[in-house]
Design an enzyme around this catalytic site. Structure first.
Site, PDB file in Angstrom:
ATOM      1  N   HIS A   1      -2.035  -5.647   1.208  1.00 33.69           N
ATOM      2  CA  HIS A   1      -3.242  -6.441   0.974  1.00 33.69           C
ATOM      3  C   HIS A   1      -2.783  -7.782   0.413  1.00 33.69           C
ATOM      4  CE1 HIS A   1      -7.202  -7.655  -0.482  1.00 33.69           C
ATOM      5  NE2 HIS A   1      -6.577  -8.037  -1.580  1.00 33.69           N
TER       6      HIS A   1
ATOM      7  N   ARG B   1      -0.122 -14.657   3.170  1.00 35.70           N
ATOM      8  CA  ARG B   1      -0.899 -14.122   4.289  1.00 35.70           C
ATOM      9  C   ARG B   1      -0.199 -14.305   5.637  1.00 35.70           C
ATOM     10  NH1 ARG B   1      -5.454 -11.973   3.295  1.00 35.70           N
ATOM     11  NH2 ARG B   1      -6.301 -12.214   5.372  1.00 35.70           N
TER      12      ARG B   1
ATOM     13  N   ASN C   1      -2.443  -0.452   6.797  1.00 33.82           N
ATOM     14  CA  ASN C   1      -1.778  -1.638   7.315  1.00 33.82           C
ATOM     15  C   ASN C   1      -0.763  -2.257   6.351  1.00 33.82           C
ATOM     16  OD1 ASN C   1      -3.384  -2.894   5.443  1.00 33.82           O
ATOM     17  ND2 ASN C   1      -4.726  -3.853   6.917  1.00 33.82           N
TER      18      ASN C   1
ATOM     19  N   PHE D   1     -15.612   0.638   7.758  1.00 34.88           N
ATOM     20  CA  PHE D   1     -14.270   1.019   7.315  1.00 34.88           C
ATOM     21  C   PHE D   1     -14.095   0.982   5.799  1.00 34.88           C
ATOM     22  CE2 PHE D   1     -14.390  -3.464   8.506  1.00 34.88           C
ATOM     23  CZ  PHE D   1     -13.948  -4.088   7.348  1.00 34.88           C
TER      24      PHE D   1
ATOM     25  N   LYS E   1       0.818  -1.215   0.000  1.00 28.51           N
ATOM     26  CA  LYS E   1       0.000   0.000   0.000  1.00 28.51           C
ATOM     27  C   LYS E   1       0.854   1.268   0.000  1.00 28.51           C
ATOM     28  CE  LYS E   1      -4.002  -2.190   2.135  1.00 28.51           C
ATOM     29  NZ  LYS E   1      -4.921  -2.166   3.285  1.00 28.51           N
TER      30      LYS E   1
END
Length: 171
Positions: free
Chosen positions: A154, A121, A151, A98, A49
């Site tokens: 993704h 992940r 965060n 959110f 991100k």
């Protein structure tokens, strides 16, 4: 008629993605070889991100963490995500409190979209940042995330990986 059956190798192999193969002819089982063949793993989408892509050193650390954890990066592209693509990416969260923040954040700057071989992940970690893990075992999100939305990355779930790769034209 030939059927192939693959089993996870119970021996300690030098590579964690090796599997043991058994060969079956109609109903009688014959071990065709006791060797090992490399497993075909699934393809997943990983997006770094804007908050981490803005910092070249942190981007390099995140990429090296992925590689260190056995994730093979097959294709990588730096790009800017528009609102339409962001909404398509996060459509499973539509209606949640959110959702707008997710869409706004991922489209706020450049991202690095990657097709990876292996499920990243575990290496990236949960979007829930608390409770914090101890430093030696911290996943990427625990190390660098600024909040639950900001965060760092993704990573696609197994059930939507194919669709997300198609969205980013990384197939």
């Amino acid at each position: 008629m030939y059927q192939f059956h693959f089993f996870i190798c119970s021996k300690r192999c030098s590579h964690p993605l090796f599997i043991y193969c058994k060969f079956r002819i109609i109903s009688s089982e014959i071990n065709c070889f006791s060797g090992i063949v490399e497993a075909m793993t699934s393809k997943f989408l990983v997006v770094l991100k804007p908050e981490i892509v803005a910092h070249r050193v942190l981007t390099q650390v995140a990429l090296s963490e992925l590689r260190k954890n056995g994730i093979e990066i097959e294709e990588m592209r730096q790009m800017r995500i528009d609102g339409t693509l962001a909404k398509s990416l996060y459509k499973q969260h539509e209606g949640k409190f959110f959702y707008d923040r997710l869409v706004r954040h991922i489209s706020s700057g450049d991202v690095i979209a990657m097709r990876v071989n292996g499920n990243a992940r575990k290496c990236i970690g949960s979007s829930r940042l608390w409770p914090r893990m101890e430093p030696p075992v911290q996943p990427i999100r625990q190390k660098f995330a600024l909040s639950d939305v900001r965060n760092v990355a993704h990573a696609s779930d197994e059930d939507v990986a194919q669709n997300e790769l198609e969205l980013f034209r990384l197939l």
